[in-house]
Design a protein around this motif. Structure first.
Motif, PDB file in Angstrom:
ATOM      1  N   UNK A 138     -13.921 -11.428   8.194  1.00  0.00           N
ATOM      2  CA  UNK A 138     -12.876 -11.284   7.174  1.00  0.00           C
ATOM      3  C   UNK A 138     -13.118 -10.031   6.331  1.00  0.00           C
ATOM      4  N   UNK A 139     -14.370  -9.768   6.015  1.00  0.00           N
ATOM      5  CA  UNK A 139     -14.702  -8.569   5.244  1.00  0.00           C
ATOM      6  C   UNK A 139     -14.348  -7.308   6.028  1.00  0.00           C
ATOM      7  N   UNK A 140     -14.672  -7.271   7.309  1.00  0.00           N
ATOM      8  CA  UNK A 140     -14.319  -6.120   8.148  1.00  0.00           C
ATOM      9  C   UNK A 140     -12.806  -5.943   8.244  1.00  0.00           C
ATOM     10  N   UNK A 141     -12.089  -7.045   8.327  1.00  0.00           N
ATOM     11  CA  UNK A 141     -10.629  -6.975   8.376  1.00  0.00           C
ATOM     12  C   UNK A 141     -10.065  -6.401   7.077  1.00  0.00           C
ATOM     13  N   UNK A 142     -10.593  -6.832   5.949  1.00  0.00           N
ATOM     14  CA  UNK A 142     -10.133  -6.312   4.656  1.00  0.00           C
ATOM     15  C   UNK A 142     -10.460  -4.827   4.504  1.00  0.00           C
ATOM     16  N   UNK A 143     -11.645  -4.420   4.913  1.00  0.00           N
ATOM     17  CA  UNK A 143     -12.023  -3.003   4.834  1.00  0.00           C
ATOM     18  C   UNK A 143     -11.119  -2.176   5.736  1.00  0.00           C
ATOM     19  N   UNK A 144     -10.861  -2.655   6.948  1.00  0.00           N
ATOM     20  CA  UNK A 144      -9.969  -1.947   7.867  1.00  0.00           C
ATOM     21  C   UNK A 144      -8.566  -1.820   7.315  1.00  0.00           C
ATOM     22  N   UNK A 145      -8.042  -2.894   6.713  1.00  0.00           N
ATOM     23  CA  UNK A 145      -6.712  -2.842   6.114  1.00  0.00           C
ATOM     24  C   UNK A 145      -6.681  -1.850   4.954  1.00  0.00           C
ATOM     25  N   UNK A 146      -7.747  -1.816   4.162  1.00  0.00           N
ATOM     26  CA  UNK A 146      -7.822  -0.860   3.059  1.00  0.00           C
ATOM     27  C   UNK A 146      -7.827   0.577   3.554  1.00  0.00           C
ATOM     28  N   UNK A 147      -8.532   0.843   4.631  1.00  0.00           N
ATOM     29  CA  UNK A 147      -8.560   2.186   5.212  1.00  0.00           C
ATOM     30  C   UNK A 147      -7.180   2.579   5.716  1.00  0.00           C
ATOM     31  N   UNK A 148      -6.509   1.677   6.394  1.00  0.00           N
ATOM     32  CA  UNK A 148      -5.162   1.972   6.907  1.00  0.00           C
ATOM     33  C   UNK A 148      -4.199   2.251   5.758  1.00  0.00           C
ATOM     34  N   UNK A 149      -4.244   1.442   4.703  1.00  0.00           N
ATOM     35  CA  UNK A 149      -3.358   1.638   3.552  1.00  0.00           C
ATOM     36  C   UNK A 149      -3.638   2.979   2.894  1.00  0.00           C
ATOM     37  N   UNK A 150      -4.905   3.338   2.730  1.00  0.00           N
ATOM     38  CA  UNK A 150      -5.210   4.618   2.083  1.00  0.00           C
ATOM     39  C   UNK A 150      -4.760   5.799   2.943  1.00  0.00           C
ATOM     40  N   UNK A 151      -4.891   5.705   4.251  1.00  0.00           N
ATOM     41  CA  UNK A 151      -4.436   6.786   5.137  1.00  0.00           C
ATOM     42  C   UNK A 151      -2.922   6.935   5.063  1.00  0.00           C
ATOM     43  N   UNK A 152      -2.215   5.831   5.073  1.00  0.00           N
ATOM     44  CA  UNK A 152      -0.745   5.882   5.003  1.00  0.00           C
ATOM     45  C   UNK A 152      -0.302   6.463   3.667  1.00  0.00           C
ATOM     46  N   UNK A 153      -0.927   6.073   2.566  1.00  0.00           N
ATOM     47  CA  UNK A 153      -0.561   6.614   1.257  1.00  0.00           C
ATOM     48  C   UNK A 153      -0.845   8.105   1.173  1.00  0.00           C
ATOM     49  N   UNK A 154      -1.966   8.526   1.713  1.00  0.00           N
ATOM     50  CA  UNK A 154      -2.319   9.938   1.686  1.00  0.00           C
ATOM     51  C   UNK A 154      -1.320  10.757   2.506  1.00  0.00           C
ATOM     52  N   UNK A 155      -0.880  10.242   3.625  1.00  0.00           N
ATOM     53  CA  UNK A 155       0.083  10.963   4.445  1.00  0.00           C
ATOM     54  C   UNK A 155       1.429  11.084   3.732  1.00  0.00           C
ATOM     55  N   UNK A 156       1.810  10.068   2.989  1.00  0.00           N
ATOM     56  CA  UNK A 156       3.079  10.119   2.250  1.00  0.00           C
ATOM     57  C   UNK A 156       3.027  11.166   1.144  1.00  0.00           C
ATOM     58  N   UNK A 157       1.909  11.274   0.446  1.00  0.00           N
ATOM     59  CA  UNK A 157       1.815  12.231  -0.657  1.00  0.00           C
ATOM     60  C   UNK A 157       1.585  13.649  -0.156  1.00  0.00           C
ATOM     61  N   UNK A 158       0.941  13.815   0.973  1.00  0.00           N
ATOM     62  CA  UNK A 158       0.670  15.145   1.513  1.00  0.00           C
ATOM     63  C   UNK A 158       1.880  15.747   2.219  1.00  0.00           C
ATOM     64  N   UNK A 159       2.753  14.934   2.718  1.00  0.00           N
ATOM     65  CA  UNK A 159       3.898  15.445   3.482  1.00  0.00           C
ATOM     66  C   UNK A 159       4.927  16.049   2.519  1.00  0.00           C
ATOM     67  N   UNK A 160       5.323  17.320   2.756  1.00  0.00           N
ATOM     68  CA  UNK A 160       6.340  17.919   1.876  1.00  0.00           C
ATOM     69  C   UNK A 160       7.700  17.278   2.142  1.00  0.00           C
ATOM     70  N   UNK A 161       8.433  17.177   1.075  1.00  0.00           N
ATOM     71  CA  UNK A 161       9.776  16.612   1.225  1.00  0.00           C
ATOM     72  C   UNK A 161      10.659  17.644   1.910  1.00  0.00           C
TER      73      UNK A 161
END
Length: 144
Positions: free
Chosen positions: A111-134
């Protein structure tokens, strides 16, 4: 065709022998058989490590299964039989070890590994949204 029949018969005899070796047939009652099978499913084979005692074809599993039947016939209850094997082989022998500090990694690690993996995926997706120019909307020019 006759050779194929001989191969099939030989294979059937071979498999019948292994099935008979997995479980004794001389149970004294249906209750004894049910207890035996339930305990054998809860204990792990020390040689195979990924199979229960009930499923393992290893020689040591045969010895362990005979020991289970012997302990049942000596009047031991399921907890005493499990404790006997746990004292001899450690917590590894149990498919469902007790929840205690030594086994927390087994119980809570996935469960801990699943939560860490989900956190990594969420942070990558958020970073891609902010880095991508409109990008400005494309002009829709259609020629008629």
């Amino acid at each position: 065709m006759n050779t194929l029949r001989h191969v099939v018969v030989a294979l059937a005899l071979l498999l019948a022998g292994t099935v008979a070796a997995l479980h004794p047939k001389d149970f004294q009652s249906p209750e004894e058989e049910a207890r035996y099978r339930a305990i054998a499913k809860e204990l792990r084979c020390v040689m195979c490590q990924n199979q229960s005692l009930a499923d393992s074809p290893a020689g040591v599993a045969d010895d362990m299964r005979r020991q289970v039947l012997t302990l049942i016939r000596e009047g031991k209850d399921d907890a005493e039989i499990t404790a006997f094997f746990q004292a001899r082989y450690g917590d590894f022998i149990l498919y469902r070890p007790e929840v205690k500090p030594v086994t927390w990694a087994l119980w809570f690690g996935p469960a801990l590994l699943l939560l860490v993996g989900a956190g990594v995926v969420v942070s990558i997706v958020r970073r891609q949204k902010t880095d991508a120019p409109a990008a400005p909307p494309a002009e829709d020019r259609q020629e008629w």
